[in-house]
Design an enzyme around this catalytic site. Structure first.
Site, PDB file in Angstrom:
ATOM      1  N   GLY A 196      28.271  39.692  47.315  1.00 58.41           N
ATOM      2  CA  GLY A 196      27.746  40.879  46.835  1.00 58.41           C
ATOM      3  C   GLY A 196      28.064  42.363  47.417  1.00 58.41           C
ATOM      4  CB  SER A 197      31.276  43.359  49.443  1.00 59.45           C
ATOM      5  OG  SER A 197      32.265  42.860  48.571  1.00 59.45           O
ATOM      6  CG  ASN A 198      32.912  44.737  44.452  1.00 57.79           C
ATOM      7  OD1 ASN A 198      33.504  45.601  44.519  1.00 57.79           O
ATOM      8  ND2 ASN A 198      33.288  43.403  44.788  1.00 57.79           N
ATOM      9  CG  MET A 209      32.333  33.580  40.913  1.00 65.51           C
ATOM     10  SD  MET A 209      33.614  34.534  40.538  1.00 65.51           S
ATOM     11  CE  MET A 209      34.320  35.009  42.089  1.00 65.51           C
ATOM     12  NE  ARG A 210      26.185  30.177  36.266  1.00 67.47           N
ATOM     13  CZ  ARG A 210      26.598  29.007  35.858  1.00 67.47           C
ATOM     14  NH1 ARG A 210      26.914  28.612  34.736  1.00 67.47           N
ATOM     15  NH2 ARG A 210      26.138  28.294  36.648  1.00 67.47           N
ATOM     16  CG  LEU A 211      33.370  33.002  29.541  1.00 64.21           C
ATOM     17  CD1 LEU A 211      34.225  34.229  29.834  1.00 64.21           C
ATOM     18  CD2 LEU A 211      34.168  31.768  28.795  1.00 64.21           C
ATOM     19  CB  SER A 246      41.388  45.037  36.413  1.00 65.43           C
ATOM     20  OG  SER A 246      42.977  44.751  36.493  1.00 65.43           O
ATOM     21  CG  HIS A 299      40.289  40.053  37.679  1.00 67.85           C
ATOM     22  ND1 HIS A 299      39.666  38.664  37.988  1.00 67.85           N
ATOM     23  CD2 HIS A 299      41.324  39.640  37.730  1.00 67.85           C
ATOM     24  CE1 HIS A 299      40.421  37.718  37.940  1.00 67.85           C
ATOM     25  NE2 HIS A 299      41.617  38.243  37.918  1.00 67.85           N
ATOM     26  CG  ASP A 348      38.732  37.304  34.545  1.00 63.91           C
ATOM     27  OD1 ASP A 348      37.663  37.874  34.752  1.00 63.91           O
ATOM     28  OD2 ASP A 348      39.234  36.472  35.220  1.00 63.91           O
ATOM     29  CE  LYS A 359      27.786  31.078  28.737  1.00 60.26           C
ATOM     30  NZ  LYS A 359      28.923  30.905  29.415  1.00 60.26           N
TER      31      LYS A 359
HETATM   32  C1  GAR Z   1      35.459  40.370  44.231  1.00 63.48           C
HETATM   33  O1  GAR Z   1      36.850  40.352  44.690  1.00 63.48           O
HETATM   34  C2  GAR Z   1      35.491  40.237  42.696  1.00 63.48           C
HETATM   35  O2  GAR Z   1      36.672  40.754  42.074  1.00 63.48           O
HETATM   36  C3  GAR Z   1      35.784  38.772  42.473  1.00 63.48           C
HETATM   37  O3  GAR Z   1      34.860  38.283  43.334  1.00 63.48           O
HETATM   38  C4  GAR Z   1      34.678  38.956  44.468  1.00 63.48           C
HETATM   39  C5  GAR Z   1      33.082  38.961  44.786  1.00 63.48           C
HETATM   40  O4  GAR Z   1      33.146  39.714  46.004  1.00 63.48           O
HETATM   41  N1  GAR Z   1      35.518  38.564  40.965  1.00 63.48           N
HETATM   42  C6  GAR Z   1      36.158  37.559  40.352  1.00 63.48           C
HETATM   43  O5  GAR Z   1      37.173  36.997  40.968  1.00 63.48           O
HETATM   44  C7  GAR Z   1      36.064  37.398  38.910  1.00 63.48           C
HETATM   45  N2  GAR Z   1      37.014  36.958  38.239  1.00 63.48           N
HETATM   46  P1  GAR Z   1      31.533  40.359  46.168  1.00 63.48           P
HETATM   47  O6  GAR Z   1      30.701  39.283  46.106  1.00 63.48           O
HETATM   48  O7  GAR Z   1      31.697  40.654  47.709  1.00 63.48           O
HETATM   49  O8  GAR Z   1      31.484  41.559  45.514  1.00 63.48           O
END
Ligand code: GAR
Length: 199
Positions: free
Chosen positions: A11-13, A89-91, A135, A108, A144, A64
């Site tokens: 969850g850093s983003n 991490m799910r479609l 991206s 991504h 993606d 789903k």
């Molecule tokens: C991030 O690097 C994000 O770009 C990636 O997961 C990480 C989550 O980090 N997402 C993918 O790879 C999606 N295909 P976070 O939980 O610290 O935000």
């Protein structure tokens, strides 16, 4: 505008978006953090920030469609105007996309269309690429794949380790995603086919 952020892990983003909306005068608030993983560290972050969180686990639903119906119920309760996938991490299924057309963003850790999937940093590293990046894009029904909003390159240096590369990519993510969110909230993103016009 009321935002929901979907996370599966650290969850850093999520944190970067929350912090950037606090710091600046943007008419948007993160009101919900939704996770598919009850052990996700993002739950602790949400609690710390006083943001409502909910764990919706796929295994508790027979298919789903039912799983996403519950997600939609949660989103409707909170009157959500923008969904940000942040390490989710799910479609995302067609039901959810139809319900929020042009209102779901994803980040991504590669320069799409290169290195799609859940191991993009490792894949670029293993491949021996000299440049990778980040991206932010609209979500469509393919993984993606949707129209790209912002991209930033990250050089892979000879003395990098996979770890040091990942750290630099995350630093870029934490600036790029809030920028894209801010553009969306300001109504500055127009989708024209595969292209996103920033006006
Ligand atoms: C991030 O690097 C994000 O770009 C990636 O997961 C990480 C989550 O980090 N997402 C993918 O790879 C999606 N295909 P976070 O939980 O610290 O935000």
């Amino acid at each position: 505008m009321r935002l929901a952020i979907f996370c599966s892990g650290n969850g850093s983003n999520f944190q970067a978006i929350v912090d950037s909306l606090k710091a600046k005068d943007i008419p948007a608030t993160v009101v919900l953090m939704l996770t598919d993983q009850p052990g996700a560290f993002a739950l602790k972050r949400a609690k710390q920030e006083g943001i409502k969180s909910v764990a919706v686990e796929r295994k508790n639903f027979k298919n789903k469609e039912d799983f996403e119906a519950e997600i939609i119920r949660q989103l409707e309760q909170e009157n959500i105007g923008l969904i940000c996938l942040a390490g989710y991490m799910r479609l995302v299924g067609p039901g959810l996309i139809r319900k929020y057309p042009g209102k779901i963003l994803n980040i991504h850790p590669a320069l799409l269309p290169a290195f799609k999937g859940t191991r993009a940093i490792k894949d670029a590293w293993d491949y021996g690429a000299k440049v990778t990046g980040v991206s932010v894009h609209f979500v469509d029904k393919e993984m993606d794949h949707g129209p790209i909003i912002l991209q930033q390159a990250v050089e892979i240096k000879d003395n990098d380790t996979e770890q040091s590369l990942a750290e630099r990519i995350h630093q870029v993510e934490h600036k790029l995603y809030p920028r894209a969110v801010k553009l969306f909230v300001a109504g500055k993103l127009k989708i024209a086919g595969r292209k996103v016009i920033i006006c």
